[in-house]
Write a protein that holds these residues in place. Structure first.
Motif, PDB file in Angstrom:
ATOM      1  N   ILE A 248       0.842  -1.208   0.000  1.00 60.53           N
ATOM      2  CA  ILE A 248       0.000   0.000   0.000  1.00 60.53           C
ATOM      3  C   ILE A 248       0.869   1.246   0.000  1.00 60.53           C
ATOM      4  N   LEU A 249       1.933   1.241   0.789  1.00 56.40           N
ATOM      5  CA  LEU A 249       2.859   2.380   0.784  1.00 56.40           C
ATOM      6  C   LEU A 249       3.463   2.565  -0.609  1.00 56.40           C
ATOM      7  N   GLY A 250       3.674   1.450  -1.310  1.00 56.72           N
ATOM      8  CA  GLY A 250       4.173   1.516  -2.686  1.00 56.72           C
ATOM      9  C   GLY A 250       3.181   2.184  -3.627  1.00 56.72           C
ATOM     10  N   THR A 251       1.892   1.908  -3.439  1.00 50.28           N
ATOM     11  CA  THR A 251       0.876   2.547  -4.300  1.00 50.28           C
ATOM     12  C   THR A 251       0.790   4.041  -4.003  1.00 50.28           C
ATOM     13  N   ILE A 252       0.971   4.425  -2.740  1.00 51.11           N
ATOM     14  CA  ILE A 252       0.946   5.858  -2.381  1.00 51.11           C
ATOM     15  C   ILE A 252       2.150   6.565  -2.992  1.00 51.11           C
ATOM     16  N   ASP A 253       3.292   5.910  -2.957  1.00 53.45           N
ATOM     17  CA  ASP A 253       4.495   6.476  -3.568  1.00 53.45           C
ATOM     18  C   ASP A 253       4.293   6.656  -5.070  1.00 53.45           C
ATOM     19  N   MET A 254       3.694   5.652  -5.715  1.00 58.44           N
ATOM     20  CA  MET A 254       3.430   5.753  -7.149  1.00 58.44           C
ATOM     21  C   MET A 254       2.431   6.881  -7.444  1.00 58.44           C
ATOM     22  N   ALA A 255       1.390   6.995  -6.606  1.00 59.23           N
ATOM     23  CA  ALA A 255       0.398   8.059  -6.784  1.00 59.23           C
ATOM     24  C   ALA A 255       1.046   9.436  -6.647  1.00 59.23           C
ATOM     25  N   HIS A 256       1.980   9.540  -5.718  1.00 59.47           N
ATOM     26  CA  HIS A 256       2.695  10.793  -5.492  1.00 59.47           C
ATOM     27  C   HIS A 256       3.486  11.199  -6.733  1.00 59.47           C
ATOM     28  N   ARG A 257       3.976  10.206  -7.475  1.00 60.77           N
ATOM     29  CA  ARG A 257       4.829  10.485  -8.636  1.00 60.77           C
ATOM     30  C   ARG A 257       4.067  10.520  -9.958  1.00 60.77           C
ATOM     31  N   SER A 258       2.783  10.175  -9.935  1.00 63.50           N
ATOM     32  CA  SER A 258       2.002  10.127 -11.174  1.00 63.50           C
ATOM     33  C   SER A 258       0.798  11.062 -11.105  1.00 63.50           C
ATOM     34  N   ARG A 259       0.621  11.855 -12.138  1.00 60.57           N
ATOM     35  CA  ARG A 259      -0.557  12.743 -12.167  1.00 60.57           C
ATOM     36  C   ARG A 259      -1.822  11.973 -12.535  1.00 60.57           C
ATOM     37  N   HIS A 260      -1.676  10.689 -12.881  1.00 59.60           N
ATOM     38  CA  HIS A 260      -2.840   9.896 -13.295  1.00 59.60           C
ATOM     39  C   HIS A 260      -3.408   9.024 -12.167  1.00 59.60           C
ATOM     40  N   ILE A 261      -2.865   9.155 -10.947  1.00 58.68           N
ATOM     41  CA  ILE A 261      -3.350   8.319  -9.840  1.00 58.68           C
ATOM     42  C   ILE A 261      -3.867   9.223  -8.723  1.00 58.68           C
ATOM     43  N   PRO A 262      -5.183   9.481  -8.691  1.00 56.31           N
ATOM     44  CA  PRO A 262      -5.725  10.434  -7.720  1.00 56.31           C
ATOM     45  C   PRO A 262      -5.950   9.870  -6.319  1.00 56.31           C
ATOM     46  N   PHE A 263      -6.025   8.546  -6.184  1.00 49.55           N
ATOM     47  CA  PHE A 263      -6.314   7.918  -4.897  1.00 49.55           C
ATOM     48  C   PHE A 263      -5.479   6.655  -4.711  1.00 49.55           C
ATOM     49  N   SER A 264      -5.245   6.303  -3.450  1.00 52.42           N
ATOM     50  CA  SER A 264      -4.826   4.950  -3.088  1.00 52.42           C
ATOM     51  C   SER A 264      -5.974   4.329  -2.305  1.00 52.42           C
ATOM     52  N   VAL A 265      -5.878   3.033  -2.021  1.00 52.93           N
ATOM     53  CA  VAL A 265      -6.978   2.358  -1.328  1.00 52.93           C
ATOM     54  C   VAL A 265      -6.432   1.159  -0.563  1.00 52.93           C
ATOM     55  N   PHE A 266      -7.061   0.845   0.569  1.00 49.77           N
ATOM     56  CA  PHE A 266      -6.704  -0.387   1.272  1.00 49.77           C
ATOM     57  C   PHE A 266      -7.876  -0.875   2.103  1.00 49.77           C
TER      58      PHE A 266
ATOM     59  N   ALA B 265       0.535   4.587   9.619  1.00 49.79           N
ATOM     60  CA  ALA B 265       1.656   4.761   8.684  1.00 49.79           C
ATOM     61  C   ALA B 265       1.146   5.035   7.269  1.00 49.79           C
ATOM     62  N   ILE B 266       0.086   4.319   6.872  1.00 48.93           N
ATOM     63  CA  ILE B 266      -0.516   4.526   5.544  1.00 48.93           C
ATOM     64  C   ILE B 266      -1.074   5.944   5.438  1.00 48.93           C
ATOM     65  N   CYS B 267      -1.863   6.351   6.428  1.00 51.77           N
ATOM     66  CA  CYS B 267      -2.519   7.663   6.374  1.00 51.77           C
ATOM     67  C   CYS B 267      -1.506   8.795   6.515  1.00 51.77           C
ATOM     68  N   ALA B 268      -0.468   8.582   7.326  1.00 51.66           N
ATOM     69  CA  ALA B 268       0.569   9.606   7.497  1.00 51.66           C
ATOM     70  C   ALA B 268       1.319   9.830   6.183  1.00 51.66           C
ATOM     71  N   GLN B 269       1.646   8.729   5.483  1.00 53.51           N
ATOM     72  CA  GLN B 269       2.349   8.878   4.206  1.00 53.51           C
ATOM     73  C   GLN B 269       1.439   9.526   3.166  1.00 53.51           C
ATOM     74  N   ALA B 270       0.156   9.157   3.164  1.00 46.52           N
ATOM     75  CA  ALA B 270      -0.798   9.784   2.243  1.00 46.52           C
ATOM     76  C   ALA B 270      -0.854  11.297   2.491  1.00 46.52           C
ATOM     77  N   HIS B 271      -0.908  11.682   3.767  1.00 47.42           N
ATOM     78  CA  HIS B 271      -0.951  13.102   4.123  1.00 47.42           C
ATOM     79  C   HIS B 271       0.347  13.805   3.715  1.00 47.42           C
TER      80      HIS B 271
END
Length: 397
Positions: free
Chosen positions: A117-135, A172-178
């Motif tokens: 999940i942290l990996g998906t948040i990192d990818m979302a942070h680097r991509s303008r095409h990923i508006p959300f992560s989910v778990f 940890a998930i929510c903190a990284q998302a924030h």
């Protein structure tokens, strides 16, 4: 104040809906949805696929990956999903990477899911095409433990330690998302531990949603108490001075909820009819749009009437199609007539794109096949739209 002028949306426009698909790809989809129209074939085929994977029959994984997996999943890893993310992005459709592996329930599997999940948040942070992560909370916490907390039963020292580890993973998930400014959905699950998930969601919102809706809870509107839950959450957010994020879905566990309620002698939490669920869902949309200053929403639905209603509500309240507080979402491989036409008209639209090893996402894939067969007319609807577009292309030549 004048009403917002927006492009009209037609969910019948197959030229827009299937603009990304070649004739060969459309014919392949046509065959797949034709097969899913047959309930007996779905059940037989699902059983055969599971058995073939279990027995490691040669070619099984290849066949699955190039048929039902390819239709409903982005790939086996985040990296394999990149072409799908880019393809959707070309049509202004966002991707929600959904790690669809059902955990083993061990601390090791919970830690692995956390890393993913942290990996998906990192990818979302680097991509303008990923508006959300989910778990799913049960991906990082033991379901039996969540249920015990909801039932207000005392935890053993070992259980308390396990819960604290689960809580730390969620934080940890929510903190990284924030930290990265990436919105994150917390999925809804079964009612006998959903209250625990709700409380965890609201705790994270109070911590991380001070500036905007980063953490979003999910509300299954086939439950007759969920509109009241949204209203109470809105009041709490106003009092706590934070923003509420809400993903509105109809629900995923109807038969299981009804069965377990009967087994336990509890009242059924599910609405008595589909019409009642539709009415409650639409009422929830109205409430959320009326409170858009406090609530951000994602309409996670394949229902055309509800999707159209939300566009109308936005116009009535003078909200632009691209208002960052309002999103539409559908599952990858389904309802392209909604996703592509909404995106074409300027609405914030995303696809849930599941990923994971073929063997591990089989339960998800079989649910999608069952869902398409079980939902009245879903496969037929997809099938007929594809048929309509193939005919249009033939006559347009």
């Amino acid at each position: 104040m004048p009403r917002t002028q927006v492009l009209p949306v037609s969910f019948e426009d197959t030229a827009i809906a299937f603009a990304s698909k070649s004739n060969a790809e459309l014919r392949k989809m046509y065959g797949l949805f034709a097969a899913m129209n047959n309930n007996g074939l779905v059940k037989l085929g699902g059983g055969m696929m599971k058995a073939a994977l279990k027995w490691h029959l040669p070619g099984t994984k290849f066949l699955i990956k190039n048929s039902i997996f390819e239709q409903f999943c982005g790939g086996e890893t985040i990296q394999e999903c990149l072409p799908v993310i880019e393809e959707l992005g070309r049509y202004n459709i966002g991707t929600i990477l959904d790690y669809s592996v059902e955990g083993e329930g061990s601390e090791k599997s919970f830690d692995h899911t956390l890393d993913e999940i942290l990996g998906t948040i990192d990818m979302a942070h680097r991509s303008r095409h990923i508006p959300f992560s989910v778990f799913k909370v049960t991906g990082v916490a033991d379901a039996a433990l969540l249920e015990k907390i909801q039932d207000k039963k005392p935890l053993t020292p070992a259980e308390q330690t396990s819960y604290e580890r689960a809580h730390a993973r969620i934080d940890a998930i929510c903190a990284q998302a924030h930290r990265y400014g990436v919105r994150v959905f917390i999925d809804a699950e079964e009612s006998w531990f959903q209250e625990t998930i709700d409380q965890l969601s609201y705790e994270m919102m109070a911590r991380y949603n001070k500036e905007s809706a980063i953490v979003w809870n999910t509300y299954q509107l086939y439950r007759h108490d969920r509109l009241a839950a949204i209203q109470q959450a809105c009041t709490a957010a106003e009092k706590g001075n934070y923003y509420l994020g809400g993903k509105l879905v109809r629900g995923a566990y109807m038969e299981k909820e009804t069965r377990v309620a009967a087994q336990r002698g509890n009242p059924n939490p599910i609405n008595p009819t589909k019409a009642a669920t539709d009415e409650l869902y639409n009422e929830a949309l109205r409430f959320c749009v009326e409170h858009a200053d406090r609530i951000s929403i994602c309409a996670g639905t394949h229902n055309e009437a509800s999707s159209l209603l939300l566009t109308q509500l936005m116009q009535q309240h003078n909200l632009q199609p691209g208002d960052p507080r309002i999103w539409f979402a559908q599952l990858y491989g389904m309802s392209d007539n909604l996703s592509y036409n909404l995106a074409h008209a300027g609405y914030n639209t995303a696809k849930y794109v599941p990923y994971g090893p073929v063997e591990a996402v089989m339960p998800y894939l079989l649910r999608r096949a069952d869902e398409n067969t079980a939902i009245a007319g879903q496969s037929s609807r997809e099938f007929l739209l594809i048929q309509k577009e193939l005919t249009r292309r033939k006559t347009a030549r």
